[in-house]
Design an enzyme around this catalytic site. Structure first.
Site, short mmCIF file in Angstrom:
data_model
loop_
_atom_site.label_atom_id
_atom_site.label_comp_id
_atom_site.label_asym_id
_atom_site.label_seq_id
_atom_site.Cartn_x
_atom_site.Cartn_y
_atom_site.Cartn_z
N ASP A 96 0.79 -1.23 0.00
CA ASP A 96 0.00 0.00 0.00
C ASP A 96 0.83 1.29 0.00
O ASP A 96 0.35 2.34 0.42
CB ASP A 96 -0.90 0.00 1.23
CG ASP A 96 -0.13 -0.20 2.52
OD1 ASP A 96 1.10 0.04 2.52
OD2 ASP A 96 -0.73 -0.61 3.53
N GLU A 118 -0.25 -9.06 -0.91
CA GLU A 118 -0.80 -8.45 0.31
C GLU A 118 -2.01 -7.57 -0.04
O GLU A 118 -2.09 -6.39 0.30
CB GLU A 118 0.24 -7.65 1.10
CG GLU A 118 -0.16 -7.40 2.54
CD GLU A 118 0.84 -6.57 3.33
OE1 GLU A 118 0.78 -5.34 3.29
OE2 GLU A 118 1.70 -7.20 3.99
N GLU A 132 -2.12 5.24 2.85
CA GLU A 132 -2.08 3.81 2.52
C GLU A 132 -3.46 3.20 2.23
O GLU A 132 -3.59 2.34 1.37
CB GLU A 132 -1.39 3.03 3.64
CG GLU A 132 0.11 3.28 3.75
CD GLU A 132 0.47 4.56 4.50
OE1 GLU A 132 -0.44 5.22 5.05
OE2 GLU A 132 1.66 4.93 4.54
N HIS A 208 6.27 5.79 12.51
CA HIS A 208 6.58 6.56 11.30
C HIS A 208 5.38 7.02 10.48
O HIS A 208 5.55 7.65 9.43
CB HIS A 208 7.49 5.74 10.38
CG HIS A 208 6.75 4.63 9.68
ND1 HIS A 208 6.55 3.41 10.25
CD2 HIS A 208 6.15 4.58 8.48
CE1 HIS A 208 5.86 2.65 9.42
NE2 HIS A 208 5.59 3.34 8.34
N ARG A 210 2.48 8.84 8.56
CA ARG A 210 2.27 10.25 8.19
C ARG A 210 1.16 10.90 9.01
O ARG A 210 1.28 12.06 9.42
CB ARG A 210 1.89 10.35 6.71
CG ARG A 210 3.04 10.77 5.84
CD ARG A 210 2.74 10.60 4.37
NE ARG A 210 4.00 10.32 3.69
CZ ARG A 210 4.75 11.24 3.09
NH1 ARG A 210 4.37 12.48 3.03
NH2 ARG A 210 5.90 10.89 2.53
N HIS A 241 13.19 5.59 12.42
CA HIS A 241 12.96 5.69 10.97
C HIS A 241 13.69 6.94 10.43
O HIS A 241 13.81 7.94 11.13
CB HIS A 241 11.45 5.84 10.77
CG HIS A 241 10.97 5.62 9.37
ND1 HIS A 241 11.18 6.53 8.36
CD2 HIS A 241 10.27 4.60 8.81
CE1 HIS A 241 10.63 6.08 7.25
NE2 HIS A 241 10.06 4.91 7.49
C1 UD1 Z 1 6.80 5.03 3.38
C2 UD1 Z 1 5.38 4.66 2.96
C3 UD1 Z 1 4.63 3.97 4.09
C4 UD1 Z 1 5.45 2.82 4.66
C5 UD1 Z 1 6.82 3.31 5.04
C6 UD1 Z 1 7.66 2.15 5.50
C7 UD1 Z 1 4.20 6.11 1.38
C8 UD1 Z 1 3.47 7.36 1.18
N1 UD1 Z 1 4.63 5.86 2.61
O1 UD1 Z 1 6.69 6.06 4.37
O2 UD1 Z 1 3.41 3.46 3.61
O3 UD1 Z 1 4.79 2.31 5.79
O4 UD1 Z 1 7.46 3.90 3.89
O5 UD1 Z 1 8.80 2.59 6.19
O6 UD1 Z 1 4.41 5.37 0.45
N2 UD1 Z 1 14.23 8.58 4.14
C9 UD1 Z 1 15.60 8.48 4.00
N3 UD1 Z 1 16.15 7.26 3.70
C10 UD1 Z 1 15.39 6.14 3.56
C11 UD1 Z 1 13.99 6.25 3.72
C12 UD1 Z 1 13.43 7.48 4.00
O7 UD1 Z 1 16.33 9.45 4.14
O8 UD1 Z 1 15.95 5.07 3.30
C13 UD1 Z 1 13.64 9.91 4.43
C14 UD1 Z 1 13.72 10.85 3.20
O9 UD1 Z 1 13.93 12.15 3.64
C15 UD1 Z 1 12.33 10.69 2.60
C16 UD1 Z 1 11.49 10.57 3.85
O10 UD1 Z 1 12.27 9.76 4.73
O11 UD1 Z 1 11.96 11.79 1.78
C17 UD1 Z 1 10.10 10.00 3.65
O12 UD1 Z 1 10.12 8.81 2.89
P1 UD1 Z 1 8.71 8.29 2.25
O13 UD1 Z 1 8.96 7.01 1.55
O14 UD1 Z 1 8.06 9.37 1.48
O15 UD1 Z 1 7.79 8.08 3.52
P2 UD1 Z 1 7.88 7.06 4.72
O16 UD1 Z 1 7.42 7.79 5.92
O17 UD1 Z 1 9.19 6.40 4.72
N1 UDP Z 2 12.30 -3.12 10.37
C1 UDP Z 2 13.67 -3.26 10.13
N2 UDP Z 2 14.53 -2.41 10.76
C2 UDP Z 2 14.10 -1.42 11.59
C3 UDP Z 2 12.71 -1.28 11.82
C4 UDP Z 2 11.84 -2.14 11.16
O1 UDP Z 2 14.08 -4.13 9.38
O2 UDP Z 2 14.94 -0.69 12.12
C5 UDP Z 2 11.37 -4.03 9.67
C6 UDP Z 2 10.28 -4.65 10.51
O3 UDP Z 2 10.72 -5.82 11.16
C7 UDP Z 2 9.21 -4.92 9.47
C8 UDP Z 2 9.35 -3.76 8.52
O4 UDP Z 2 10.65 -3.25 8.72
O5 UDP Z 2 9.50 -6.10 8.74
C9 UDP Z 2 8.31 -2.72 8.82
O6 UDP Z 2 8.60 -1.59 8.13
P1 UDP Z 2 7.94 -0.18 8.46
O7 UDP Z 2 7.51 -0.16 9.88
O8 UDP Z 2 8.90 0.83 8.00
O9 UDP Z 2 6.71 -0.14 7.47
P2 UDP Z 2 5.20 -0.68 7.54
O10 UDP Z 2 5.23 -2.14 7.84
O11 UDP Z 2 4.48 0.13 8.58
O12 UDP Z 2 4.68 -0.37 6.18
#
Ligand code: UD1
Ligand code: UDP
Length: 385
Positions: A96, A118, A132, A208, A210, A241
């Site tokens: 999602d 999923e 999501e 994490h 939004r 995160h």
């Molecule tokens: C995203 C997904 C969310 C998912 C989550 C898992 C969307 C809108 N959101 O949210 O559904 O649960 O990932 O973790 O698709 N960033 C880094 N390095 C990384 C990852 C993120 O620097 O490896 C920072 C960057 O500044 C980036 C920001 O985090 O712009 C947000 O990343 P984004 O993928 O937009 O949103 P998440 O909150 O990570």
């Molecule tokens: N996870 C990881 N390292 C971390 C935190 C989470 O590998 O430091 C794993 C966690 O075990 C799970 C997945 O990341 O498998 C969950 O990701 P996240 O919470 O970012 O996203 P969501 O599941 O909410 O979409």
């Protein structure tokens, strides 16, 4: 051969697609291509390395503090180029995220078949989780084949008018991943995790979402600080995160407390083994709500809704919301009332039995006419509808 394009962009998608990639690569009926959007960069690369996945295409779209608009637009446009070049028989998307929806839309414009791994999770609240809930609904509308992890997810899809013959109940591939990562005498890659005293009540925390940015996230962190003040036999471990909206608040409210350990995101095998050694899990994550119950750990969900009600029905997950006092009350009870704790601390597997990837592979073979019988469904979730 079935030319299969697997596309994903974030950490959880990678963790849950990894076993499926391996399963399809080991079957000569499939010609597998992997495309990462890199909506996440570092957190995605961590997973690719652990599972030794080398993408054929890397769209490298991540920007600092990116917006939903930029992620959506970049994925649609850049994935179009990949589709034109590869002309896959089917595109597989996961879950999602915005990568999921935008890559499915791009594949639909290209008029290729799309499979959703999923599929069917719902809260029925458009803004929770945001974005999501709409990402997965819109993705379902675009897809041709739906791999529902549980029976309940299948029923959600049927209610939206998806045809039964296009839905396969497979279990969640994350349980396949857990089979590889969790080990009894595991040594952590992150040195801090090897130094922790696991005879204390270790609480693993992640956050994490939004819709929690701002006040709700502050409430969560203030509740955690309050609990850490009250209980000196408790230790919070929080892999923070990389989203700057999360990191800034975590640093401000939680840094420098003797019973709160803030660390960078850890590798997935570290994370799964940390959960296995924890007393309980506090989270707004989706994936952790599936993993922790399988490892016999109670989960307190830091959100108002959950699209994973199976474990709530099985009483290993409690939805606490983001009210500071409520979170403190729920966690306090689990720390002080042994009977309440042990009622929640039992391993249940409504999310899978470790063979979801194989079922998805069999379903694809059936869908493309390579096998006659429809594969057996995963039955372990039938009680939780
Ligand atoms: C995203 C997904 C969310 C998912 C989550 C898992 C969307 C809108 N959101 O949210 O559904 O649960 O990932 O973790 O698709 N960033 C880094 N390095 C990384 C990852 C993120 O620097 O490896 C920072 C960057 O500044 C980036 C920001 O985090 O712009 C947000 O990343 P984004 O993928 O937009 O949103 P998440 O909150 O990570
Ligand atoms: N996870 C990881 N390292 C971390 C935190 C989470 O590998 O430091 C794993 C966690 O075990 C799970 C997945 O990341 O498998 C969950 O990701 P996240 O919470 O970012 O996203 P969501 O599941 O909410 O979409």
């Amino acid at each position: 051969m079935i030319k299969t394009m697997i596309v994903f962009g974030t950490r959880p998608e990678a963790i849950k697609m990894a076993p499926l990639i391996k399963e399809l690569q080991n079957d000569s009926n499939f010609d597998v291509r992997v495309c990462v959007t890199a909506q996440h960069r570092q957190m995605l690369d961590q997973v690719l390395e652990i599972f030794d996945i080398k993408p054929d295409y890397d769209l490298n779209i991540m920007k600092h503090n990116q917006s939903l608009y930029s992620v959506t637009a970049d994925v649609i446009l850049k994935f179009e180029e990949v589709l034109k070049k590869e002309k896959p028989d089917i595109v597989l998307v996961h879950g999602d995220t915005t990568t999921t929806f935008a890559s499915a839309l791009s594949a639909f414009y290209y008029r290729t078949k799309i499979g959703h791994v999923e599929a069917g999770l719902r809260t029925f609240n458009k803004y929770s989780p945001f974005p999501e809930e709409m990402n997965r609904k819109l993705t379902a509308a675009l897809c041709d084949v739906h791999f529902a992890p549980t029976k309940r997810a299948k029923l959600n899809l049927l209610k939206e008018g998806i045809k039964e013959e296009d839905i396969f109940v497979t279990g969640n591939t994350v349980i396949d991943t857990l089979k590889y990562t969790v080990q009894k005498d595991y040594k952590f890659r992150e040195p801090i995790l090897n130094r922790i005293d696991y005879t204390k009540k270790v609480i693993t925390l992640t956050a994490h979402r939004r819709e929690n940015f701002g006040k709700p996230l502050e409430n969560i962190f203030e509740a955690v600080a309050n609990l850490a003040d009250q209980f000196d036999d408790v230790l919070f471990v929080y892999p923070v995160h990389l989203n700057p909206n999360v990191r800034d608040a975590a640093e401000r409210i939680l840094r420098n407390h003797p019973r709160i350990i803030l660390i960078d995101p850890v590798d997935v095998d570290d994370m799964h083994n940390l959960i296995a050694r924890s007393y309980l899990v506090l989270t707004d994550s989706g994936g952790l709500q599936e993993e922790a119950p399988s490892l016999g750990k109670p989960v307190v969900v830091l959100r108002d809704t959950t699209e994973r009600p199976e474990a709530v029905l099985a009483n290993t997950v409690k939805v606490a919301g983001t009210d500071k006092h409520n979170i403190v009350d729920v966690v306090k009870r689990l720390l002080t009332d042994e009977e309440e704790y042990s009622k929640m601390a039992h391993a249940i597997n409504p999310y899978g039995d470790g063979f979801a990837s194989r079922r998805i592979k069999d379903a694809l073979l059936y869908y493309f006419g390579y096998r006659k019988e429809k594969p057996e469904e995963f039955k372990g979730s039938d009680l939780y509808v």
